[in-house]
Write an enzyme that holds these catalytic residues in place. Sequence first.
Site, PDB file in Angstrom:
ATOM      1  N   GLY A 108       0.838  -1.190   0.000  1.00 52.05           N
ATOM      2  CA  GLY A 108       0.000   0.000   0.000  1.00 52.05           C
ATOM      3  C   GLY A 108       0.872   1.237   0.000  1.00 52.05           C
ATOM      4  N   HIS A 124      -4.135   1.408   7.768  1.00 52.89           N
ATOM      5  CA  HIS A 124      -2.762   1.923   7.776  1.00 52.89           C
ATOM      6  C   HIS A 124      -2.616   3.078   6.768  1.00 52.89           C
ATOM      7  CE1 HIS A 124       1.788   1.159   7.828  1.00 52.89           C
ATOM      8  NE2 HIS A 124       1.609   2.011   6.825  1.00 52.89           N
ATOM      9  N   GLU A 125      -3.135   2.874   5.547  1.00 55.55           N
ATOM     10  CA  GLU A 125      -2.974   3.898   4.504  1.00 55.55           C
ATOM     11  C   GLU A 125      -3.822   5.145   4.781  1.00 55.55           C
ATOM     12  OE1 GLU A 125      -0.485   3.510   2.761  1.00 55.55           O
ATOM     13  OE2 GLU A 125      -0.253   1.348   3.067  1.00 55.55           O
ATOM     14  N   CYS A 141       6.253  -0.252   7.047  1.00 54.68           N
ATOM     15  CA  CYS A 141       5.827   0.913   6.274  1.00 54.68           C
ATOM     16  C   CYS A 141       7.018   1.386   5.446  1.00 54.68           C
ATOM     17  CB  CYS A 141       5.384   2.015   7.245  1.00 54.68           C
ATOM     18  SG  CYS A 141       4.898   3.542   6.437  1.00 54.68           S
ATOM     19  N   LEU A 142       6.778   1.735   4.185  1.00 56.47           N
ATOM     20  CA  LEU A 142       7.871   2.203   3.331  1.00 56.47           C
ATOM     21  C   LEU A 142       8.499   3.481   3.871  1.00 56.47           C
ATOM     22  CD1 LEU A 142       6.413   1.550  -0.246  1.00 56.47           C
ATOM     23  CD2 LEU A 142       8.106   0.183   0.986  1.00 56.47           C
ATOM     24  N   GLN A 188       3.096   9.943   1.165  1.00 58.90           N
ATOM     25  CA  GLN A 188       4.375   9.225   1.193  1.00 58.90           C
ATOM     26  C   GLN A 188       5.239   9.497  -0.026  1.00 58.90           C
ATOM     27  OE1 GLN A 188       2.452   5.215   2.187  1.00 58.90           O
ATOM     28  NE2 GLN A 188       4.439   5.075   3.192  1.00 58.90           N
ATOM     29  N   HIS A 223      -2.237   7.544   7.059  1.00 59.31           N
ATOM     30  CA  HIS A 223      -1.251   8.431   6.428  1.00 59.31           C
ATOM     31  C   HIS A 223      -1.898   9.733   5.947  1.00 59.31           C
ATOM     32  CE1 HIS A 223       2.506   6.236   6.394  1.00 59.31           C
ATOM     33  NE2 HIS A 223       1.965   5.150   5.849  1.00 59.31           N
TER      34      HIS A 223
HETATM   35 CO    CO Z   1       2.815   3.276   5.704  1.00 57.11          CO
END
Ligand code: CO
Length: 178
Positions: free
Chosen positions: A46, A138-139, A96-97, A51, A142
Amino acid sequence: MALMRVRTYGDPVLRKVAEEITEFDQSLEEFTTDMVETMLKEDGIGLAAPQVGASIRMIVVGMPEEEDVEDRKIFVMINPEITEHSEEMDVMEEGCLSLPGLSEEVKRYTELQLRFQDLKGETHEIKTNGLFARVLQHEIDHLDGVMFVDHLSPLKRSLLRGKLKRLQEETAAAAKEA
Ligand code: CO
Protein backbone atom coordinates in the site's frame (compact mmCIF):
# COMPACT_ATOMS: atom_id res chain seq x y z
CA MET A 1 5.65 7.13 -16.06
CA ALA A 2 8.13 7.90 -13.37
CA LEU A 3 9.18 6.58 -10.03
CA MET A 4 8.70 8.93 -7.11
CA ARG A 5 10.87 9.43 -4.05
CA VAL A 6 9.31 7.80 -0.99
CA ARG A 7 9.35 10.19 1.96
CA THR A 8 10.57 8.80 5.25
CA TYR A 9 10.01 9.48 8.92
CA GLY A 10 10.83 13.07 9.80
CA ASP A 11 9.60 14.52 6.49
CA PRO A 12 6.97 17.11 7.46
CA VAL A 13 4.60 16.05 4.65
CA LEU A 14 3.96 12.79 6.53
CA ARG A 15 2.52 14.72 9.46
CA LYS A 16 0.10 16.93 7.53
CA VAL A 17 -3.62 16.32 7.19
CA ALA A 18 -4.01 15.75 3.44
CA GLU A 19 -6.49 17.70 1.33
CA GLU A 20 -9.61 16.31 -0.24
CA ILE A 21 -9.42 15.73 -4.00
CA THR A 22 -12.04 17.58 -6.05
CA GLU A 23 -10.58 17.50 -9.59
CA PHE A 24 -10.71 14.20 -11.39
CA ASP A 25 -8.56 14.97 -14.40
CA GLN A 26 -5.81 13.53 -16.55
CA SER A 27 -3.04 14.66 -14.22
CA LEU A 28 -4.62 12.76 -11.32
CA GLU A 29 -4.64 9.65 -13.46
CA GLU A 30 -0.98 10.10 -14.39
CA PHE A 31 -0.07 10.69 -10.76
CA THR A 32 -1.86 7.46 -9.83
CA THR A 33 0.07 5.49 -12.44
CA ASP A 34 3.34 6.77 -11.00
CA MET A 35 2.21 5.93 -7.48
CA VAL A 36 1.29 2.37 -8.40
CA GLU A 37 4.61 1.94 -10.20
CA THR A 38 6.49 3.29 -7.17
CA MET A 39 4.59 1.01 -4.78
CA LEU A 40 5.35 -2.09 -6.85
CA LYS A 41 8.99 -1.12 -7.32
CA GLU A 42 9.40 -0.63 -3.56
CA ASP A 43 7.56 -3.89 -2.93
CA GLY A 44 4.89 -2.29 -0.77
CA ILE A 45 1.32 -3.50 -0.51
CA GLY A 46 0.00 0.00 0.00
CA LEU A 47 1.05 3.60 -0.55
CA ALA A 48 -0.58 6.88 0.40
CA ALA A 49 -0.01 10.09 -1.62
CA PRO A 50 1.71 11.95 1.26
CA GLN A 51 4.37 9.23 1.19
CA VAL A 52 5.46 10.50 -2.22
CA GLY A 53 5.22 14.13 -1.13
CA ALA A 54 1.67 14.99 -2.27
CA SER A 55 -0.63 16.08 0.53
CA ILE A 56 -3.82 14.81 -1.12
CA ARG A 57 -6.32 12.14 -0.03
CA MET A 58 -5.51 9.21 -2.27
CA ILE A 59 -4.20 5.73 -1.59
CA VAL A 60 -3.21 2.79 -3.74
CA VAL A 61 -3.22 -0.79 -2.53
CA GLY A 62 -1.70 -3.79 -4.30
CA MET A 63 -3.01 -6.86 -2.54
CA PRO A 64 -1.19 -10.07 -3.31
CA GLU A 65 -3.62 -12.63 -4.73
CA GLU A 66 -3.77 -15.88 -2.78
CA GLU A 67 -0.35 -17.55 -2.61
CA ASP A 68 1.08 -15.71 -5.58
CA VAL A 69 2.74 -12.52 -4.42
CA GLU A 70 3.66 -11.52 -7.97
CA ASP A 71 0.05 -11.33 -8.98
CA ARG A 72 -1.54 -8.28 -7.39
CA LYS A 73 -4.93 -6.74 -7.51
CA ILE A 74 -4.55 -2.96 -7.60
CA PHE A 75 -7.01 -0.66 -5.86
CA VAL A 76 -7.04 3.11 -6.22
CA MET A 77 -9.08 4.95 -3.62
CA ILE A 78 -9.68 8.68 -3.59
CA ASN A 79 -11.01 10.48 -0.52
CA PRO A 80 -11.42 7.15 1.34
CA GLU A 81 -13.40 7.29 4.53
CA ILE A 82 -14.18 4.62 7.12
CA THR A 83 -17.93 4.83 7.68
CA GLU A 84 -18.27 1.90 10.10
CA HIS A 85 -16.00 -0.53 11.89
CA SER A 86 -16.24 -3.59 14.09
CA GLU A 87 -15.75 -3.43 17.85
CA GLU A 88 -13.36 -6.30 17.46
CA MET A 89 -9.68 -5.63 16.88
CA ASP A 90 -6.71 -7.85 16.24
CA VAL A 91 -2.96 -7.55 16.28
CA MET A 92 -0.52 -8.10 13.44
CA GLU A 93 2.99 -7.03 12.56
CA GLU A 94 3.15 -4.03 10.23
CA GLY A 95 5.85 -2.28 8.32
CA CYS A 96 5.83 0.91 6.27
CA LEU A 97 7.87 2.20 3.33
CA SER A 98 8.26 5.48 5.25
CA LEU A 99 9.70 3.63 8.26
CA PRO A 100 12.34 1.42 6.63
CA GLY A 101 13.74 -1.28 8.90
CA LEU A 102 10.95 -1.04 11.44
CA SER A 103 8.13 -3.48 12.06
CA GLU A 104 5.90 -3.75 15.09
CA GLU A 105 2.64 -5.32 16.12
CA VAL A 106 -0.28 -2.95 15.68
CA LYS A 107 -3.87 -3.28 16.84
CA ARG A 108 -6.54 -2.59 14.18
CA TYR A 109 -10.25 -3.14 13.61
CA THR A 110 -11.00 -6.48 11.99
CA GLU A 111 -13.88 -5.29 9.79
CA LEU A 112 -14.64 -2.03 8.04
CA GLN A 113 -17.16 -0.32 5.90
CA LEU A 114 -15.54 2.16 3.59
CA ARG A 115 -16.61 4.89 1.20
CA PHE A 116 -14.28 6.18 -1.52
CA GLN A 117 -14.23 7.67 -5.01
CA ASP A 118 -12.62 6.21 -8.11
CA LEU A 119 -10.59 8.09 -10.73
CA LYS A 120 -13.80 9.22 -12.44
CA GLY A 121 -15.10 10.67 -9.19
CA GLU A 122 -17.76 8.01 -8.73
CA THR A 123 -18.52 6.98 -5.17
CA HIS A 124 -18.32 3.38 -4.00
CA GLU A 125 -19.01 1.72 -0.71
CA ILE A 126 -17.45 -1.59 0.31
CA LYS A 127 -17.25 -3.91 3.30
CA THR A 128 -13.94 -5.52 4.02
CA ASN A 129 -12.01 -7.54 6.59
CA GLY A 130 -8.71 -9.32 7.18
CA LEU A 131 -5.44 -8.06 5.75
CA PHE A 132 -7.15 -5.72 3.29
CA ALA A 133 -8.99 -3.97 6.14
CA ARG A 134 -5.71 -3.63 8.00
CA VAL A 135 -3.85 -2.16 5.02
CA LEU A 136 -6.67 0.32 4.44
CA GLN A 137 -6.53 1.54 8.05
CA HIS A 138 -2.76 1.92 7.78
CA GLU A 139 -2.97 3.90 4.50
CA ILE A 140 -5.90 6.10 5.57
CA ASP A 141 -3.94 6.96 8.72
CA HIS A 142 -1.25 8.43 6.43
CA LEU A 143 -3.85 10.86 5.04
CA ASP A 144 -4.32 12.20 8.56
CA GLY A 145 -0.63 12.48 9.33
CA VAL A 146 -0.61 9.31 11.42
CA MET A 147 2.01 6.55 11.21
CA PHE A 148 1.90 3.06 12.68
CA VAL A 149 4.39 3.92 15.44
CA ASP A 150 1.75 6.31 16.82
CA HIS A 151 -0.39 3.30 17.73
CA LEU A 152 2.27 1.73 19.95
CA SER A 153 2.31 1.89 23.72
CA PRO A 154 4.48 4.62 25.25
CA LEU A 155 6.89 1.92 26.44
CA LYS A 156 7.30 0.40 22.97
CA ARG A 157 7.73 3.83 21.46
CA SER A 158 10.39 4.76 23.94
CA LEU A 159 12.26 1.59 23.00
CA LEU A 160 12.22 2.74 19.37
CA ARG A 161 13.35 6.28 20.15
CA GLY A 162 16.94 5.69 19.04
CA LYS A 163 15.93 4.12 15.73
CA LEU A 164 13.40 6.86 15.02
CA LYS A 165 15.93 9.57 15.76
CA ARG A 166 18.43 7.99 13.37
CA LEU A 167 15.76 7.69 10.70
CA GLN A 168 14.88 11.36 11.18
CA GLU A 169 18.52 12.34 10.70
CA GLU A 170 18.79 10.24 7.53
CA THR A 171 15.60 11.86 6.23
CA ALA A 172 17.01 15.33 6.87
CA ALA A 173 20.25 14.41 5.07
CA ALA A 174 18.32 12.98 2.08
CA ALA A 175 16.15 16.11 1.86
CA LYS A 176 19.28 18.25 1.52
CA GLU A 177 20.44 16.14 -1.40
CA ALA A 178 17.09 16.07 -3.20
CO1 CO B 1 2.81 3.28 5.70
